[in-house]
Design a protein around this motif. Structure first.
Motif, PDB file in Angstrom:
ATOM      1  N   ALA A 234      40.412  34.870  25.756  1.00  0.00           N
ATOM      2  CA  ALA A 234      40.290  33.400  25.957  1.00  0.00           C
ATOM      3  C   ALA A 234      41.215  33.631  27.245  1.00  0.00           C
ATOM      4  O   ALA A 234      41.120  32.615  28.911  1.00  0.00           O
ATOM      5  CB  ALA A 234      41.632  32.653  24.920  1.00  0.00           C
ATOM      6  N   LEU A 235      41.833  34.302  28.581  1.00  0.00           N
ATOM      7  CA  LEU A 235      42.742  34.625  28.816  1.00  0.00           C
ATOM      8  C   LEU A 235      42.281  34.904  30.242  1.00  0.00           C
ATOM      9  O   LEU A 235      42.606  33.977  31.121  1.00  0.00           O
ATOM     10  CB  LEU A 235      43.862  35.711  28.612  1.00  0.00           C
ATOM     11  CG  LEU A 235      45.510  35.194  28.366  1.00  0.00           C
ATOM     12  CD1 LEU A 235      45.776  36.832  28.150  1.00  0.00           C
ATOM     13  CD2 LEU A 235      46.085  33.955  28.279  1.00  0.00           C
ATOM     14  N   ALA A 236      40.971  35.424  30.102  1.00  0.00           N
ATOM     15  CA  ALA A 236      39.982  35.431  31.014  1.00  0.00           C
ATOM     16  C   ALA A 236      39.645  34.508  31.137  1.00  0.00           C
ATOM     17  O   ALA A 236      38.794  33.963  32.933  1.00  0.00           O
ATOM     18  CB  ALA A 236      39.338  35.995  30.825  1.00  0.00           C
ATOM     19  N   GLY A 237      39.640  33.607  30.395  1.00  0.00           N
ATOM     20  CA  GLY A 237      38.534  32.059  30.766  1.00  0.00           C
ATOM     21  C   GLY A 237      39.726  31.430  31.885  1.00  0.00           C
ATOM     22  O   GLY A 237      38.860  30.093  31.951  1.00  0.00           O
ATOM     23  N   ARG A 357      46.359  35.313  35.803  1.00  0.00           N
ATOM     24  CA  ARG A 357      45.448  36.515  35.987  1.00  0.00           C
ATOM     25  C   ARG A 357      46.207  37.845  36.798  1.00  0.00           C
ATOM     26  O   ARG A 357      45.133  38.293  36.214  1.00  0.00           O
ATOM     27  CB  ARG A 357      44.821  35.659  37.187  1.00  0.00           C
ATOM     28  CG  ARG A 357      43.924  33.894  36.824  1.00  0.00           C
ATOM     29  CD  ARG A 357      42.837  33.410  37.109  1.00  0.00           C
ATOM     30  NE  ARG A 357      42.612  33.848  38.583  1.00  0.00           N
ATOM     31  CZ  ARG A 357      43.135  33.089  39.389  1.00  0.00           C
ATOM     32  NH1 ARG A 357      43.419  31.535  38.740  1.00  0.00           N
ATOM     33  NH2 ARG A 357      43.509  33.333  41.073  1.00  0.00           N
ATOM     34  N   ASP A 358      47.340  37.050  37.402  1.00  0.00           N
ATOM     35  CA  ASP A 358      47.645  38.508  37.610  1.00  0.00           C
ATOM     36  C   ASP A 358      48.239  39.357  37.116  1.00  0.00           C
ATOM     37  O   ASP A 358      48.378  40.761  36.115  1.00  0.00           O
ATOM     38  CB  ASP A 358      48.509  38.340  38.550  1.00  0.00           C
ATOM     39  CG  ASP A 358      48.143  37.995  39.983  1.00  0.00           C
ATOM     40  OD1 ASP A 358      47.104  38.124  40.439  1.00  0.00           O
ATOM     41  OD2 ASP A 358      49.038  37.711  40.876  1.00  0.00           O
ATOM     42  N   ASP A 359      49.116  38.881  35.831  1.00  0.00           N
ATOM     43  CA  ASP A 359      49.360  39.155  34.325  1.00  0.00           C
ATOM     44  C   ASP A 359      47.960  40.058  34.051  1.00  0.00           C
ATOM     45  O   ASP A 359      48.518  41.326  33.181  1.00  0.00           O
ATOM     46  CB  ASP A 359      50.574  38.180  33.337  1.00  0.00           C
ATOM     47  CG  ASP A 359      51.132  37.720  34.642  1.00  0.00           C
ATOM     48  OD1 ASP A 359      52.212  38.814  35.324  1.00  0.00           O
ATOM     49  OD2 ASP A 359      52.328  36.800  34.416  1.00  0.00           O
ATOM     50  N   VAL A 360      47.411  39.399  33.579  1.00  0.00           N
ATOM     51  CA  VAL A 360      46.837  40.207  33.048  1.00  0.00           C
ATOM     52  C   VAL A 360      45.709  40.907  33.714  1.00  0.00           C
ATOM     53  O   VAL A 360      45.215  42.419  32.532  1.00  0.00           O
ATOM     54  CB  VAL A 360      45.225  38.736  32.030  1.00  0.00           C
ATOM     55  CG1 VAL A 360      43.684  39.444  31.740  1.00  0.00           C
ATOM     56  CG2 VAL A 360      46.262  37.905  31.746  1.00  0.00           C
ATOM     57  N   VAL A 361      45.329  41.179  34.728  1.00  0.00           N
ATOM     58  CA  VAL A 361      45.623  41.777  35.554  1.00  0.00           C
ATOM     59  C   VAL A 361      46.002  43.730  35.434  1.00  0.00           C
ATOM     60  O   VAL A 361      45.303  44.320  35.131  1.00  0.00           O
ATOM     61  CB  VAL A 361      44.819  42.287  36.641  1.00  0.00           C
ATOM     62  CG1 VAL A 361      44.853  43.562  38.091  1.00  0.00           C
ATOM     63  CG2 VAL A 361      43.636  41.014  37.343  1.00  0.00           C
ATOM     64  N   THR A 362      47.290  43.652  35.254  1.00  0.00           N
ATOM     65  CA  THR A 362      48.027  44.717  34.736  1.00  0.00           C
ATOM     66  C   THR A 362      47.571  44.882  33.531  1.00  0.00           C
ATOM     67  O   THR A 362      47.809  46.351  33.481  1.00  0.00           O
ATOM     68  CB  THR A 362      49.221  44.327  34.963  1.00  0.00           C
ATOM     69  OG1 THR A 362      49.689  43.444  34.300  1.00  0.00           O
ATOM     70  CG2 THR A 362      49.873  43.623  36.144  1.00  0.00           C
TER      71      THR A 362
END
Length: 371
Positions: A234-237, A357-362
């Protein structure tokens, strides 16, 4: 108290006073999901904007933009396997019979009502407005009827819409009147006839095979892994969010380019535009709840800050709604100011989404997750 009654009371504690929403649709589905033992935060899994495909009349350009990509029914089905039965009944008495049948087996029921006939609503006796409430099983007996407080035959209403918080009893005759009101057949543009309509959310059918075998395979660890994966998906969306903000910015530009053309609205148009801002405020508040749950599930503390950002955005959209409702009749200058507020908030939303998005990338960087 019987074991059955104790179970109902436990569910009431899970579902009740902590969840609320800024729109009645999310409020009713959230309360019902929690009653069934599921986390309603998943209703905030999506954000962004998209062009509406249904050809409804519009007076302001924002009406042509959709906010919710999926319905609560679709979200609860994907996350928890819940199904939703919508039934429009021939008349209010048949609707009440259906409601009581479901309450007797422990199923809460969502009902559409006209607030003009709802005693706890601030619109009672003043204004016709379509609304949704949850009718939940009664205290202990599961019938929905009143208990030992003199409310025999009444139905227990839970309304967790922030504008009309209520948890108490409603006379069954009043409920029938509220559900069958002709005003529900003349709701917002593009809406169906809401009269005598109910929705029941319940667990979906079991998958083929031995349920006990399936339960043994579904260990706590695999369950948490699946939940974590759903949050990450969901976050990637949210990567699509930036493109959608261009639609909202274009609406603001259109208002700003010819404010005189938008300085008046019909009563229906006023409700539509006000509702658009209100739904945005509600969705950002739900996004905040979702992000807090994702932070815990995915062990990603920075998402707590992003949740706080979403709550701030929710307050901004609510402020814009209030400004619109109180000031837009003041003329072109008010329209320009509303356009500026839209642009300013959408810019903040773009920054917020980039941080998410930056937080999810980490999370995917080496060493960011144990194991």
């Amino acid at each position: 108290m019987s074991d059955k009654g104790a179970g109902f009371m436990e569910r009431q504690d899970v579902s009740g006073r902590e969840f609320l929403a800024l729109d009645c649709i999310s409020a009713t589905f959230g309360v019902t999901a929690a009653w069934l033992g599921h986390d309603p935060s998943v209703l905030g899994e999506h954000w962004g904007y998209h062009r509406r495909l249904d050809a409804v009349e519009s007076e302001w350009p924002v009406e042509r933009i959709g906010i919710h990509r999926r319905t609560p029914e679709e979200i609860l089905s994907e996350w928890y396997g819940l199904t939703t039965d919508h039934v429009r009944h021939p008349d209010a008495r048949r609707a009440e019979e259906y409601i009581r049948d479901h309450l007797s087996v422990g199923n809460p029921v969502i009902a559409w009502v006209d607030t003009f006939h709802v005693p706890h609503s601030s619109f009672h006796g003043q204004q016709h407005h379509s609304h949704r409430v949850v009718i939940r099983p009664g205290d202990g007996d599961g019938s929905g009827a009143g208990g030992g407080d003199g409310k025999e035959g009444a139905l227990r209403i839970v309304d967790r819409y922030q504008g009309s918080l209520f948890d108490g009893f409603m006379d069954s005759a009043a409920l029938r009147t509220a559900m069958s009101s002709d005003a529900l057949g003349e709701a917002r543009r593009g809406d169906p006839d809401w009269r005598n309509l109910t929705a029941v959310v319940k667990p979906g059918p079991l998958a083929p095979g031995d349920p006990q075998d399936a339960a043994r395979k579904e260990t706590e660890e695999t369950h948490e892994e699946g939940r974590r994966d759903r949050f990450l998906t969901a976050l990637a969306g949210t990567a699509d969010f930036a493109a959608g903000t261009d639609l909202a910015t274009a609406c603001a530009d259109e208002l700003r380019a010819d404010p005189e053309a938008f300085a008046s609205l019909s009563p229906v148009g006023t409700i539509e535009v006000s509702a658009w801002f209100g739904e945005l405020a509600s969705q950002r508040a739900l996004n905040a709840r979702f992000l807090r749950a994702a932070a815990e599930t995915c062990a990603l503390p920075p998402l707590v800050d992003r949740a706080a950002d979403a709550e701030a955005l929710s307050r901004r959209w609510e402020m814009t709604r209030n400004y619109f409702f109180l000031r837009f009749r003041k003329g072109p200058e008010a329209v320009r100011r509303i356009a500026d507020l839209i642009t300013e908030t959408v810019t903040l939303e773009s920054d917020w989404n980039a941080k998410v998005r930056d937080d999810v990338v980490t999370l995917f960087q080496p060493g960011s997750v144990d194991g």
